[in-house]
Design a protein around this motif. Structure first.
Motif, PDB file in Angstrom:
ATOM      1  N   LEU A  75       0.840  -1.194   0.000  1.00 45.30           N
ATOM      2  CA  LEU A  75       0.000   0.000   0.000  1.00 45.30           C
ATOM      3  C   LEU A  75       0.874   1.242   0.000  1.00 45.30           C
ATOM      4  CD1 LEU A  75      -2.845  -0.700   2.600  1.00 45.30           C
ATOM      5  CD2 LEU A  75      -2.874  -0.959   0.106  1.00 45.30           C
ATOM      6  N   VAL A  76       0.441   2.229  -0.747  1.00 47.83           N
ATOM      7  CA  VAL A  76       1.087   3.537  -0.693  1.00 47.83           C
ATOM      8  C   VAL A  76       0.730   4.125   0.678  1.00 47.83           C
ATOM      9  CG1 VAL A  76       1.246   5.776  -1.820  1.00 47.83           C
ATOM     10  CG2 VAL A  76       0.829   3.723  -3.189  1.00 47.83           C
ATOM     11  N   PRO A  77       1.716   4.692   1.401  1.00 47.36           N
ATOM     12  CA  PRO A  77       1.444   5.107   2.787  1.00 47.36           C
ATOM     13  C   PRO A  77       0.299   6.112   2.899  1.00 47.36           C
ATOM     14  CG  PRO A  77       3.796   5.253   2.298  1.00 47.36           C
ATOM     15  CD  PRO A  77       3.103   4.942   1.003  1.00 47.36           C
ATOM     16  N   ASP A  78      -0.397   6.011   4.011  1.00 43.79           N
ATOM     17  CA  ASP A  78      -1.499   6.942   4.266  1.00 43.79           C
ATOM     18  C   ASP A  78      -1.045   8.391   4.194  1.00 43.79           C
ATOM     19  OD1 ASP A  78      -3.553   5.117   4.550  1.00 43.79           O
ATOM     20  OD2 ASP A  78      -3.204   4.819   6.690  1.00 43.79           O
ATOM     21  N   SER A  79       0.181   8.668   4.631  1.00 45.65           N
ATOM     22  CA  SER A  79       0.666  10.056   4.612  1.00 45.65           C
ATOM     23  C   SER A  79       0.610  10.621   3.195  1.00 45.65           C
ATOM     24  CB  SER A  79       2.096  10.117   5.142  1.00 45.65           C
ATOM     25  OG  SER A  79       2.931   9.255   4.391  1.00 45.65           O
ATOM     26  N   VAL A  80       0.704   9.751   2.193  1.00 45.65           N
ATOM     27  CA  VAL A  80       0.691  10.203   0.801  1.00 45.65           C
ATOM     28  C   VAL A  80      -0.728  10.180   0.220  1.00 45.65           C
ATOM     29  CG1 VAL A  80       1.731   9.870  -1.483  1.00 45.65           C
ATOM     30  CG2 VAL A  80       2.995   9.193   0.552  1.00 45.65           C
ATOM     31  N   VAL A  81      -1.538   9.194   0.600  1.00 42.35           N
ATOM     32  CA  VAL A  81      -2.846   9.067  -0.082  1.00 42.35           C
ATOM     33  C   VAL A  81      -4.001   9.786   0.614  1.00 42.35           C
ATOM     34  CG1 VAL A  81      -2.378   6.926  -1.332  1.00 42.35           C
ATOM     35  CG2 VAL A  81      -3.347   6.808   0.932  1.00 42.35           C
ATOM     36  N   LEU A  82      -3.871  10.098   1.900  1.00 43.22           N
ATOM     37  CA  LEU A  82      -5.012  10.708   2.589  1.00 43.22           C
ATOM     38  C   LEU A  82      -5.410  12.038   1.949  1.00 43.22           C
ATOM     39  CD1 LEU A  82      -4.305   9.930   6.383  1.00 43.22           C
ATOM     40  CD2 LEU A  82      -6.069   8.930   4.924  1.00 43.22           C
ATOM     41  N   GLY A  83      -4.410  12.831   1.569  1.00 42.90           N
ATOM     42  CA  GLY A  83      -4.691  14.126   0.935  1.00 42.90           C
ATOM     43  C   GLY A  83      -5.443  13.943  -0.376  1.00 42.90           C
ATOM     44  N   MET A  84      -5.025  12.950  -1.150  1.00 47.75           N
ATOM     45  CA  MET A  84      -5.672  12.672  -2.437  1.00 47.75           C
ATOM     46  C   MET A  84      -7.140  12.253  -2.226  1.00 47.75           C
ATOM     47  SD  MET A  84      -4.697   9.565  -5.035  1.00 47.75           S
ATOM     48  CE  MET A  84      -5.309   8.273  -3.990  1.00 47.75           C
ATOM     49  N   ILE A  85      -7.358  11.413  -1.229  1.00 49.83           N
ATOM     50  CA  ILE A  85      -8.716  10.935  -0.955  1.00 49.83           C
ATOM     51  C   ILE A  85      -9.622  12.105  -0.557  1.00 49.83           C
ATOM     52  CG2 ILE A  85     -10.057   9.597   0.731  1.00 49.83           C
ATOM     53  CD1 ILE A  85      -7.851   7.443   0.565  1.00 49.83           C
ATOM     54  N   LYS A  86      -9.107  12.966   0.311  1.00 45.15           N
ATOM     55  CA  LYS A  86      -9.881  14.132   0.757  1.00 45.15           C
ATOM     56  C   LYS A  86     -10.247  15.013  -0.452  1.00 45.15           C
ATOM     57  CE  LYS A  86     -11.126  17.141   4.114  1.00 45.15           C
ATOM     58  NZ  LYS A  86     -12.563  17.256   3.837  1.00 45.15           N
ATOM     59  N   ASP A  87      -9.245  15.279  -1.300  1.00 43.55           N
ATOM     60  CA  ASP A  87      -9.498  16.122  -2.486  1.00 43.55           C
ATOM     61  C   ASP A  87     -10.576  15.515  -3.377  1.00 43.55           C
ATOM     62  OD1 ASP A  87      -7.504  17.792  -1.640  1.00 43.55           O
ATOM     63  OD2 ASP A  87      -6.011  17.131  -3.115  1.00 43.55           O
ATOM     64  N   GLU A  88     -10.515  14.201  -3.558  1.00 39.81           N
ATOM     65  CA  GLU A  88     -11.487  13.541  -4.447  1.00 39.81           C
ATOM     66  C   GLU A  88     -12.898  13.629  -3.876  1.00 39.81           C
ATOM     67  OE1 GLU A  88     -11.177  12.163  -7.538  1.00 39.81           O
ATOM     68  OE2 GLU A  88      -9.237  13.163  -7.465  1.00 39.81           O
ATOM     69  N   LEU A  89     -13.019  13.400  -2.571  1.00 40.31           N
ATOM     70  CA  LEU A  89     -14.358  13.452  -1.957  1.00 40.31           C
ATOM     71  C   LEU A  89     -14.918  14.867  -1.992  1.00 40.31           C
ATOM     72  CD1 LEU A  89     -13.863  11.140   1.171  1.00 40.31           C
ATOM     73  CD2 LEU A  89     -15.184  10.619  -0.890  1.00 40.31           C
ATOM     74  N   ASP A  90     -14.015  15.860  -1.967  1.00 35.81           N
ATOM     75  CA  ASP A  90     -14.457  17.258  -1.942  1.00 35.81           C
ATOM     76  C   ASP A  90     -14.775  17.810  -3.325  1.00 35.81           C
ATOM     77  OD1 ASP A  90     -14.403  17.470   0.781  1.00 35.81           O
ATOM     78  OD2 ASP A  90     -12.387  18.341   0.893  1.00 35.81           O
ATOM     79  N   ARG A  91     -14.545  17.011  -4.363  1.00 37.05           N
ATOM     80  CA  ARG A  91     -14.842  17.521  -5.712  1.00 37.05           C
ATOM     81  C   ARG A  91     -16.344  17.722  -5.874  1.00 37.05           C
ATOM     82  NH1 ARG A  91     -10.797  15.967  -9.738  1.00 37.05           N
ATOM     83  NH2 ARG A  91     -12.449  15.712 -11.242  1.00 37.05           N
ATOM     84  N   PRO A  92     -16.734  18.777  -6.635  1.00 36.33           N
ATOM     85  CA  PRO A  92     -18.164  19.061  -6.793  1.00 36.33           C
ATOM     86  C   PRO A  92     -18.951  17.862  -7.324  1.00 36.33           C
ATOM     87  CG  PRO A  92     -16.816  20.721  -7.929  1.00 36.33           C
ATOM     88  CD  PRO A  92     -15.872  19.747  -7.305  1.00 36.33           C
ATOM     89  N   GLU A  93     -18.348  17.065  -8.223  1.00 36.12           N
ATOM     90  CA  GLU A  93     -19.058  15.912  -8.798  1.00 36.12           C
ATOM     91  C   GLU A  93     -19.464  14.907  -7.733  1.00 36.12           C
ATOM     92  OE1 GLU A  93     -16.281  17.479  -9.733  1.00 36.12           O
ATOM     93  OE2 GLU A  93     -15.364  16.379 -11.396  1.00 36.12           O
ATOM     94  N   ALA A  94     -18.705  14.878  -6.636  1.00 33.49           N
ATOM     95  CA  ALA A  94     -18.950  13.857  -5.618  1.00 33.49           C
ATOM     96  C   ALA A  94     -19.771  14.386  -4.441  1.00 33.49           C
ATOM     97  CB  ALA A  94     -17.616  13.298  -5.119  1.00 33.49           C
ATOM     98  N   LYS A  95     -20.392  15.552  -4.631  1.00 31.19           N
ATOM     99  CA  LYS A  95     -21.123  16.175  -3.518  1.00 31.19           C
ATOM    100  C   LYS A  95     -22.302  15.321  -3.054  1.00 31.19           C
ATOM    101  CE  LYS A  95     -19.270  19.988  -1.997  1.00 31.19           C
ATOM    102  NZ  LYS A  95     -18.057  19.258  -1.624  1.00 31.19           N
ATOM    103  N   THR A  96     -22.989  14.682  -4.000  1.00 30.31           N
ATOM    104  CA  THR A  96     -24.197  13.958  -3.591  1.00 30.31           C
ATOM    105  C   THR A  96     -24.045  12.442  -3.647  1.00 30.31           C
ATOM    106  OG1 THR A  96     -25.083  14.063  -5.839  1.00 30.31           O
ATOM    107  CG2 THR A  96     -25.701  15.842  -4.343  1.00 30.31           C
ATOM    108  N   GLY A  97     -22.911  11.988  -4.138  1.00 32.41           N
ATOM    109  CA  GLY A  97     -22.727  10.545  -4.143  1.00 32.41           C
ATOM    110  C   GLY A  97     -21.551  10.131  -4.986  1.00 32.41           C
TER     111      GLY A  97
END
Ligand code: ADP
Length: 188
Positions: free
Chosen positions: A59-81
């Motif tokens: 696994l790529v370490p959490d220190s590297v992927v957590l930021g990416m995951i947060k950014d993806e969830l915060d994208r406007p496309e993912a606001k409702t699901g």
């Protein structure tokens, strides 16, 4: 609606996630694809950091992927699901997903657990390596990925089972059969 597709490497998460995302008109967030793109483009820090772990099947370490995951969830496309494919994979990633959605008054609605025997997983990954030549489909990396799944990711099943949102989907059938099962389970 937020749906997580969970399963060992080779269990068919990507295939079923794609079908489901298309049918429900939801974006699919796939950390494996994001990491592969970052590696190809050599983007810092993700692409550069990820490679040494990725190629070995770690696994790529959490220190590297957590930021990416947060950014993806915060994208406007993912606001409702969204359909989540390939994450959360660790307790820290699960905590981040839970917290990010909770802050918006949302939560994971369904976890689809694709259940495939280890023999079949290995067979599929070996077959895929012939076609795609993914460096992490080497025999050593396959063994590492299966071990890490058992150690780091499988415990998330218990975490989500407590909330009563885990559905076990037999993943050994045809792509169409499995897609039908999923349709029945989530009721649309
Ligand atoms: P598979 O599930 O078949 O192993 P993926 O494309 O989901 O395929 O993942 C491939 C690799 O990408 C993993 O072995 C890991 O190195 C990296 N990766 C993908 N998602 C994550 C994640 N959420 N956290 C850490 N590493 C990840």
């Amino acid at each position: 609606m937020f749906i997580l597709i969970l399963g060992a490497p080779g269990s068919g998460k990507g295939t079923q996630g794609r079908i489901l995302a298309e049918r429900l008109g939801l974006p699919k967030i796939t950390t494996g694809d994001l990491i592969r793109t970052a590696m190809k483009e050599g983007t810092a820090p993700l692409g550069i950091e990820a490679k040494k772990y990725y190629d070995e099947g770690k696994l790529v370490p959490d220190s590297v992927v957590l930021g990416m995951i947060k950014d993806e969830l915060d994208r406007p496309e993912a606001k409702t699901g969204a359909i989540l494919d390939g994450f959360p994979r660790t307790a820290a990633q699960a905590a981040l997903v839970d917290k990010t959605l909770a802050q918006r008054g949302q939560r994971l609605n369904h976890i689809l657990l694709l259940d495939v025997t280890e023999d079949e997983l290995v067979r599929r990954m070996r077959a895929r390596s012939q076609v795609e030549g993914r460096p992490d489909d080497s025999p050593e990396a396959i063994a590492t990925r299966l071990q890490i799944y058992q150690r780091d990711t499988a415990p998330l099943i218990a975490h989500y089972t407590q909330r009563g949102i885990v559905h076990r989907v037999p993943g050994g059938g045809t792509v169409e059969q499995i897609a039908e099962d999923i349709k029945r389970i989530i009721g649309r």
